[in-house]
Design an enzyme around this catalytic site. Structure first.
Site, PDB file in Angstrom:
ATOM      1  CG  ASP A  13       0.051  39.082 -99.912  1.00 61.32           C
ATOM      2  OD1 ASP A  13       0.455  38.454-100.902  1.00 61.32           O
ATOM      3  OD2 ASP A  13       0.729  39.221 -98.870  1.00 61.32           O
ATOM      4  CG  LEU A  14      -1.330  32.721 -99.608  1.00 61.87           C
ATOM      5  CD1 LEU A  14      -2.634  32.301 -98.930  1.00 61.87           C
ATOM      6  CD2 LEU A  14      -0.976  31.714-100.717  1.00 61.87           C
ATOM      7  CG  ASP A  15       3.211  33.692 -99.484  1.00 60.27           C
ATOM      8  OD1 ASP A  15       2.807  32.609 -99.037  1.00 60.27           O
ATOM      9  OD2 ASP A  15       3.623  33.840-100.648  1.00 60.27           O
ATOM     10  CB  THR A  21       3.836  31.124 -96.505  1.00 62.01           C
ATOM     11  OG1 THR A  21       2.790  32.054 -96.691  1.00 62.01           O
ATOM     12  CG2 THR A  21       3.332  29.715 -96.580  1.00 62.01           C
ATOM     13  CD1 TRP A  29      13.114  34.202-100.263  1.00 59.75           C
ATOM     14  CD2 TRP A  29      14.685  33.447-101.672  1.00 59.75           C
ATOM     15  NE1 TRP A  29      12.568  34.150-101.530  1.00 59.75           N
ATOM     16  CE2 TRP A  29      13.507  33.696-102.410  1.00 59.75           C
ATOM     17  CE3 TRP A  29      15.811  32.954-102.344  1.00 59.75           C
ATOM     18  CZ2 TRP A  29      13.414  33.474-103.786  1.00 59.75           C
ATOM     19  CZ3 TRP A  29      15.722  32.734-103.714  1.00 59.75           C
ATOM     20  CH2 TRP A  29      14.535  32.985-104.430  1.00 59.75           C
ATOM     21  CE  LYS A  49       7.900  40.224 -93.911  1.00 61.62           C
ATOM     22  NZ  LYS A  49       7.508  41.042 -92.749  1.00 61.62           N
ATOM     23  N   GLY A  50       6.583  39.871-100.752  1.00 61.92           N
ATOM     24  CA  GLY A  50       5.741  40.270-101.892  1.00 61.92           C
ATOM     25  C   GLY A  50       6.458  40.243-103.236  1.00 61.92           C
ATOM     26  CB  ILE A  51       9.988  40.604-104.103  1.00 59.15           C
ATOM     27  CG1 ILE A  51       9.905  41.936-103.342  1.00 59.15           C
ATOM     28  CG2 ILE A  51      10.857  40.722-105.345  1.00 59.15           C
ATOM     29  CD1 ILE A  51       9.237  43.074-104.081  1.00 59.15           C
ATOM     30  CB  SER A  52       8.294  37.577-108.616  1.00 61.08           C
ATOM     31  OG  SER A  52       9.508  38.037-109.182  1.00 61.08           O
ATOM     32  NE  ARG A  53       9.552  30.226-107.195  1.00 61.54           N
ATOM     33  CZ  ARG A  53       8.871  29.227-107.748  1.00 61.54           C
ATOM     34  NH1 ARG A  53       9.489  28.392-108.569  1.00 61.54           N
ATOM     35  NH2 ARG A  53       7.595  29.039-107.487  1.00 61.54           N
ATOM     36  CB  SER A  56      13.101  36.934-104.099  1.00 60.33           C
ATOM     37  OG  SER A  56      11.788  37.367-103.880  1.00 60.33           O
ATOM     38  CE  LYS A  82      11.984  30.740-101.404  1.00 61.27           C
ATOM     39  NZ  LYS A  82      10.609  31.005-101.834  1.00 61.27           N
ATOM     40  CB  SER A 120      -0.539  35.303-103.766  1.00 60.53           C
ATOM     41  OG  SER A 120       0.743  34.777-103.446  1.00 60.53           O
ATOM     42  CB  ALA A 121       4.104  37.664-105.951  1.00 61.57           C
ATOM     43  CE  LYS A 123       5.777  32.017-111.889  1.00 66.42           C
ATOM     44  NZ  LYS A 123       7.079  32.109-112.550  1.00 66.42           N
ATOM     45  CE  LYS A 151       1.377  41.250-104.445  1.00 71.73           C
ATOM     46  NZ  LYS A 151       1.044  40.457-103.251  1.00 71.73           N
ATOM     47  CD  GLU A 175       0.441  42.890-100.253  1.00 70.91           C
ATOM     48  OE1 GLU A 175       1.324  42.602 -99.426  1.00 70.91           O
ATOM     49  OE2 GLU A 175       0.374  42.349-101.363  1.00 70.91           O
ATOM     50  CG  ASP A 176       2.792  40.336 -95.585  1.00 64.54           C
ATOM     51  OD1 ASP A 176       2.395  40.295 -96.773  1.00 64.54           O
ATOM     52  OD2 ASP A 176       3.811  39.748 -95.189  1.00 64.54           O
TER      53      ASP A 176
HETATM   54  C1  BG6 Z   1       5.098  36.278-102.361  1.00 65.15           C
HETATM   55  C2  BG6 Z   1       6.041  36.186-101.167  1.00 65.15           C
HETATM   56  O1  BG6 Z   1       3.790  36.106-101.925  1.00 65.15           O
HETATM   57  O2  BG6 Z   1       5.405  35.261-103.312  1.00 65.15           O
HETATM   58  C3  BG6 Z   1       7.481  36.225-101.642  1.00 65.15           C
HETATM   59  O3  BG6 Z   1       5.778  37.276-100.295  1.00 65.15           O
HETATM   60  C4  BG6 Z   1       7.722  35.136-102.684  1.00 65.15           C
HETATM   61  O4  BG6 Z   1       8.339  36.039-100.527  1.00 65.15           O
HETATM   62  C5  BG6 Z   1       6.725  35.304-103.830  1.00 65.15           C
HETATM   63  O5  BG6 Z   1       9.052  35.207-103.195  1.00 65.15           O
HETATM   64  C6  BG6 Z   1       6.886  34.234-104.907  1.00 65.15           C
HETATM   65  O6  BG6 Z   1       6.561  32.984-104.365  1.00 65.15           O
HETATM   66  P1  BG6 Z   1       6.839  31.594-105.087  1.00 65.15           P
HETATM   67  O7  BG6 Z   1       6.094  30.613-104.213  1.00 65.15           O
HETATM   68  O8  BG6 Z   1       6.261  31.680-106.461  1.00 65.15           O
HETATM   69  O9  BG6 Z   1       8.305  31.387-105.101  1.00 65.15           O
HETATM   70 MG    MG Z   2       2.656  38.938 -98.324  1.00 62.95          MG
END
Ligand code: BG6
Ligand code: MG
Length: 223
Positions: A13-15, A21, A29, A49-53, A56, A82, A120-121, A123, A151, A175-176
């Site tokens: 995972d990245l964030d 991040t 958010w 955390k980990g949830i798509s834009r 979220s 956002k 990573s979720a 983009k 996720k 993962e975090d």
């Molecule tokens: C995940 C983050 O890695 O990516 C989430 O943990 C975030 O907080 C998700 O919403 C989507 O990210 P982005 O950059 O595509 O909005």
């Molecule tokens: Mg993460």
């Protein structure tokens, strides 16, 4: 149970794992929630955390009982708002924003011939990796736009192992987020959680801090 000697790859995972991040996502958010009149809480922040834009945004609207108040076009506009705020913060990042120990860990993995992919979720992941000067470490990135489910569905981690041509049980997912740990477990990989042991209780191993994530420490936990 997988033994340390069986491990050949790491799916990251990245964030919140490689860089902080997750705090920037949370702040962006939080700003949006305030502007919509949705009460913010640590619980809501952790659940994102980990949830798509878009997922979220849905969770935030639901938390405020506002899930039916916006059209799809308006929701997309809110998500873009956002993202604009988030990207402005990402563009200020430098390699100094790599979390403690993570650069050394990635160097060690590379030197010892482990394969790496990114699950990573976000983009924005390629942009973030570029700012951290870590793009070279991750030529293999799962495209979140290609996913049917986010996720905690295992899809992103399954694809992360497929990019490495490795069976799931030869990979460690890092993962975090609780949703991410659930995804790794469901994909049949070994789950390494970084953060609160209670929150990440489902992980095969948990480290409180990125600085503790080393191959030696993983070997000790995995046996
Ligand atoms: C995940 C983050 O890695 O990516 C989430 O943990 C975030 O907080 C998700 O919403 C989507 O990210 P982005 O950059 O595509 O909005
Ligand atoms: Mg993460």
């Amino acid at each position: 149970m997988t033994k340390f000697a069986d491990i050949k790859g790491f799916v990251f995972d990245l964030d919140g794992v490689i860089t902080d991040t997750s705090i920037l996502h949370g702040t962006a958010w939080h700003q949006l929630a305030d502007s919509l009149g949705v009460a913010w809480s640590d619980e809501l922040a952790n659940g994102l955390k980990g949830i798509s834009r878009m997922d979220s945004l849905e969770m935030i609207l639901k938390a405020g009982g506002k899930e039916n108040d916006y059209t799809q076009a308006e929701k997309e506009q809110l998500a873009t708002q956002k993202n604009t705020n988030y990207v402005a913060e990402v563009d200020k990042m430098t390699p100094a924003n790599i979390l403690p120990g993570m650069k050394a860990f990635l160097d060690d993995l590379r030197a010892k011939g482990y394969q790496l992919s990114l699950a990573s979720a976000s983009k924005n992941a390629p942009r973030v990796l570029g700012k951290l000067q870590l793009a070279d470490y991750f030529p293999k990135i799962v495209d979140p736009a290609s996913l049917t489910h986010g996720k905690p569905d295992p899809e992103i981690y399954t694809k992360g192992a497929e990019l490495l041509n490795l069976p799931a049980n030869q990979c460690i997912g890092v993962e975090d987020a609780a949703a991410g740990v659930a995804a790794i477990n469901a994909a049949g990989e070994v789950s390494l959680g970084i953060g609160d042991a209670t929150e990440l209780g489902a992980a095969d191993m948990v480290f409180a801090d990125t600085a503790e994530v080393t191959l030696d420490n993983i070997a000790k936990k995995l046996g």
